[in-house]
Write a protein that holds these residues in place. Structure first.
Motif, mmCIF file in Angstrom:
data_model
loop_
_atom_site.group_PDB
_atom_site.id
_atom_site.type_symbol
_atom_site.label_atom_id
_atom_site.label_comp_id
_atom_site.label_asym_id
_atom_site.label_seq_id
_atom_site.Cartn_x
_atom_site.Cartn_y
_atom_site.Cartn_z
ATOM 1 N N SER A 158 0.847 -1.197 0.000
ATOM 2 C CA SER A 158 0.000 0.000 0.000
ATOM 3 C C SER A 158 0.880 1.245 0.000
ATOM 4 O O SER A 158 1.573 1.521 0.987
ATOM 5 C CB SER A 158 -0.927 0.006 1.219
ATOM 6 O OG SER A 158 -1.771 1.134 1.217
ATOM 7 N N LEU A 159 0.849 1.981 -1.088
ATOM 8 C CA LEU A 159 1.752 3.120 -1.260
ATOM 9 C C LEU A 159 0.964 4.431 -1.212
ATOM 10 O O LEU A 159 -0.149 4.512 -1.724
ATOM 11 C CB LEU A 159 2.474 3.037 -2.611
ATOM 12 C CG LEU A 159 3.029 1.672 -3.036
ATOM 13 C CD1 LEU A 159 3.716 1.805 -4.395
ATOM 14 C CD2 LEU A 159 3.978 1.121 -1.994
ATOM 15 N N LEU A 189 -1.923 2.201 -5.036
ATOM 16 C CA LEU A 189 -1.271 3.508 -5.002
ATOM 17 C C LEU A 189 -2.281 4.600 -4.687
ATOM 18 O O LEU A 189 -3.293 4.741 -5.380
ATOM 19 C CB LEU A 189 -0.597 3.813 -6.349
ATOM 20 C CG LEU A 189 -0.020 5.221 -6.505
ATOM 21 C CD1 LEU A 189 1.105 5.467 -5.493
ATOM 22 C CD2 LEU A 189 0.474 5.451 -7.925
ATOM 23 N N ARG A 190 -1.986 5.367 -3.659
ATOM 24 C CA ARG A 190 -2.760 6.572 -3.376
ATOM 25 C C ARG A 190 -1.855 7.766 -3.656
ATOM 26 O O ARG A 190 -0.761 7.867 -3.097
ATOM 27 C CB ARG A 190 -3.239 6.589 -1.922
ATOM 28 C CG ARG A 190 -4.173 7.779 -1.640
ATOM 29 C CD ARG A 190 -5.063 7.507 -0.447
ATOM 30 N NE ARG A 190 -4.372 7.600 0.815
ATOM 31 C CZ ARG A 190 -4.422 8.673 1.628
ATOM 32 N NH1 ARG A 190 -5.119 9.742 1.272
ATOM 33 N NH2 ARG A 190 -3.790 8.659 2.776
ATOM 34 N N LEU A 191 -2.293 8.632 -4.532
ATOM 35 C CA LEU A 191 -1.521 9.811 -4.904
ATOM 36 C C LEU A 191 -2.231 11.055 -4.372
ATOM 37 O O LEU A 191 -3.396 11.304 -4.691
ATOM 38 C CB LEU A 191 -1.392 9.898 -6.430
ATOM 39 C CG LEU A 191 -0.673 11.124 -6.994
ATOM 40 C CD1 LEU A 191 0.788 11.169 -6.545
ATOM 41 C CD2 LEU A 191 -0.758 11.143 -8.522
ATOM 42 N N THR A 192 -1.525 11.823 -3.547
ATOM 43 C CA THR A 192 -2.051 13.087 -3.041
ATOM 44 C C THR A 192 -1.278 14.215 -3.701
ATOM 45 O O THR A 192 -0.056 14.307 -3.546
ATOM 46 C CB THR A 192 -1.920 13.183 -1.508
ATOM 47 O OG1 THR A 192 -2.731 12.170 -0.904
ATOM 48 C CG2 THR A 192 -2.383 14.543 -1.015
ATOM 49 N N VAL A 193 -1.976 15.061 -4.447
ATOM 50 C CA VAL A 193 -1.355 16.175 -5.162
ATOM 51 C C VAL A 193 -1.684 17.469 -4.436
ATOM 52 O O VAL A 193 -2.858 17.785 -4.214
ATOM 53 C CB VAL A 193 -1.843 16.246 -6.619
ATOM 54 C CG1 VAL A 193 -1.245 17.461 -7.322
ATOM 55 C CG2 VAL A 193 -1.487 14.966 -7.359
ATOM 56 N N PHE A 222 -5.906 2.459 -7.729
ATOM 57 C CA PHE A 222 -5.442 3.849 -7.680
ATOM 58 C C PHE A 222 -6.487 4.751 -7.049
ATOM 59 O O PHE A 222 -7.682 4.611 -7.289
ATOM 60 C CB PHE A 222 -5.143 4.320 -9.112
ATOM 61 C CG PHE A 222 -4.617 5.727 -9.224
ATOM 62 C CD1 PHE A 222 -3.339 6.042 -8.810
ATOM 63 C CD2 PHE A 222 -5.415 6.730 -9.759
ATOM 64 C CE1 PHE A 222 -2.845 7.336 -8.931
ATOM 65 C CE2 PHE A 222 -4.932 8.027 -9.893
ATOM 66 C CZ PHE A 222 -3.649 8.334 -9.472
ATOM 67 N N GLU A 223 -5.994 5.678 -6.246
ATOM 68 C CA GLU A 223 -6.854 6.698 -5.638
ATOM 69 C C GLU A 223 -6.117 8.035 -5.705
ATOM 70 O O GLU A 223 -4.944 8.122 -5.338
ATOM 71 C CB GLU A 223 -7.153 6.340 -4.184
ATOM 72 C CG GLU A 223 -8.020 7.369 -3.461
ATOM 73 C CD GLU A 223 -8.226 7.019 -1.993
ATOM 74 O OE1 GLU A 223 -8.694 7.900 -1.241
ATOM 75 O OE2 GLU A 223 -7.901 5.875 -1.595
ATOM 76 N N LEU A 224 -6.799 9.057 -6.188
ATOM 77 C CA LEU A 224 -6.190 10.379 -6.326
ATOM 78 C C LEU A 224 -6.915 11.393 -5.452
ATOM 79 O O LEU A 224 -8.136 11.507 -5.506
ATOM 80 C CB LEU A 224 -6.234 10.834 -7.790
ATOM 81 C CG LEU A 224 -5.729 12.247 -8.086
ATOM 82 C CD1 LEU A 224 -4.256 12.382 -7.728
ATOM 83 C CD2 LEU A 224 -5.950 12.600 -9.563
#
Length: 421
Positions: A158-159, A189-193, A222-224
């Motif tokens: 879990s990234l 992958l969870r990406l927080t921008v 994927f989660e953004l």
């Protein structure tokens, strides 16, 4: 009338017009020999640097007559559509005039406003892609950071990648591809921008669905999340980033830390450390507009040095009539005005106080981080990247605190890897 008042009164006489957000000064020569002096200015291959440095020194000395004379010469010789010297003269002339007339803040906000009105997602995307096509200036940091991140998170199920950058997600498709081809189970992958500018907030509305679609195609869970409620990066907190239990955290900072006010940088680095990340990747341009900000001449010389290298690189990388090149040059013009003609407290505007790799390294160590060298595999990937571009680019490996992209042996971008001690 005191010395400073006389200085401003003398300089403020020219009639000013604008053209596409650029200043044009309609000035008259102060002596009969001025036209001859202007002609002589072109005799030196580096005439712009010489005249600009002389003008900065005269401004520091408040020598009104010399300033007016040099501004007139520069205005006669400068052109945003000429060669590199003419362009440098045009853009630095604008900053010098703003400095002389104390109009930097107003000019900078006008330039930003003009940019925002003409900004669109498609134009920004095309500009970024074209720049990446002709120059490794940005892709160098992407490759170095992605490689270090993938190695640090190897085997984690879990990234959570926290993206504090100005890249508009252009580096993440290659990371998603790499995750999709891992030999073990594909991780989530969870990406927080963190989108802290108006342009970034607007662009993420277009980018988010494209990233989600690409992740589905790659078969990566994927989660953004987009953090768009900040007015500036200095307001970022641990709660905003909402790290979940069991996530392996990587923080990616590309061209972002320089946008934080100098006084708030240590606090932002401490906020990053509080997340207990497995890895932090930092990429910044190699220039120092911070430690010398109280000395106008030194700050001017460093600003001129850095932008001369950048403009020369653009001149050799793009076609002579490239609209993308002109857009990048005008972006630099805003930065030059921000650095040289604005104080550090311009409301609602990011800092432009760049710091060099050694300065960032000192801050990171003081906050409890330890430098981690890029692996041989990552270095090989960077070298392979540079082979795709024209001659002149090289990789410098000076020590453990990071690697440098160099243009004709001049370091221009610093990439580094850090882990909590």
């Amino acid at each position: 009338m005191d010395t400073n008042s006389k200085f401003l009164h003398t300089i403020a006489n020219p009639r000013i017009t604008t053209n596409g957000g650029l200043l044009h000064l309609d000035m008259q020569p102060t002596t009969s020999s001025s036209s001859d002096s202007a002609a002589e200015g072109t005799g030196d291959a580096k005439w712009a640097s010489r005249l600009l440095r002389d003008c900065a020194a005269a401004m520091s000395d408040k020598d009104s007559a010399k300033i007016h004379h040099l501004l007139w010469m520069l205005n006669e010789l400068a052109s945003p559509y000429g060669d590199t010297d003419q362009k440098l003269a045009a853009y630095f002339l604008q900053a010098l005039f703003c400095k002389a007339t104390d109009s930097g803040r107003r000019c900078y906000k006008t330039l930003i406003s003009v940019t925002e009105r003409s900004h669109s997602f498609d134009s920004a995307r095309k500009l970024i892609l074209k720049f990446q096509e002709v120059s490794p200036w940005t892709t160098f940091g992407h490759v170095a950071s992605n490689g270090a991140t993938l190695e640090a998170l190897e085997g984690e199920p879990s990234l959570h990648v926290i993206d504090i950058s100005n890249t508009l997600c252009t580096q993440w498709p290659t990371l998603l591809e790499a995750l999709a081809t891992r030999t073990d189970d594909t991780p989530r992958l969870r990406l927080t921008v963190v989108a802290a500018t108006a342009a970034a907030k607007s662009a993420m509305k277009e980018i988010a669905p494209r990233m989600e679609k690409f992740a589905r195609l790659m078969g990566v869970p994927f989660e953004l999340t987009v953090i768009a409620g900040l007015n500036r990066l200095g307001d970022l907190t641990k709660d905003d980033l909402a790290v979940r239990e069991g996530e392996a955290v990587a923080v990616n900072c590309v061209g972002a830390l320089r946008r934080v006010d100098v006084e708030e940088r240590n606090r932002v680095i401490e906020t990053i450390k509080s997340l207990n990340p497995k890895v932090v990747t930092i990429v910044e341009e190699e220039a120092d507009f911070s430690s010398n900000r109280e000395d106008f001449v030194k700050c001017f010389e460093e600003c001129l040095r850095f932008h001369t290298v950048y403009f020369e690189m653009l001149e050799e990388s793009f076609a002579p009539t490239s609209n993308e090149k002109l857009m990048l040059e005008r972006e630099c013009a805003r930065s030059i005005v921000r650095v040289l003609a604005c104080d550090d407290k311009v409301e609602d505007c990011d800092s432009e106080r760049r710091e060099k790799g050694r300065q960032w390294s000192e801050r990171l160590r003081e906050a409890g981080f330890t430098a981690a060298a890029h692996s041989d595999d990552v270095v090989d990937d960077v070298r392979a990247l540079l082979k795709r571009y024209r001659a002149g680019w090289s990789l410098l490996l000076p020590g453990e605190d990071g690697i440098y992209l160099a243009w004709k042996e001049e370091p221009v971008v610093w990439a580094s890897v850090w882990k909590p001690s």
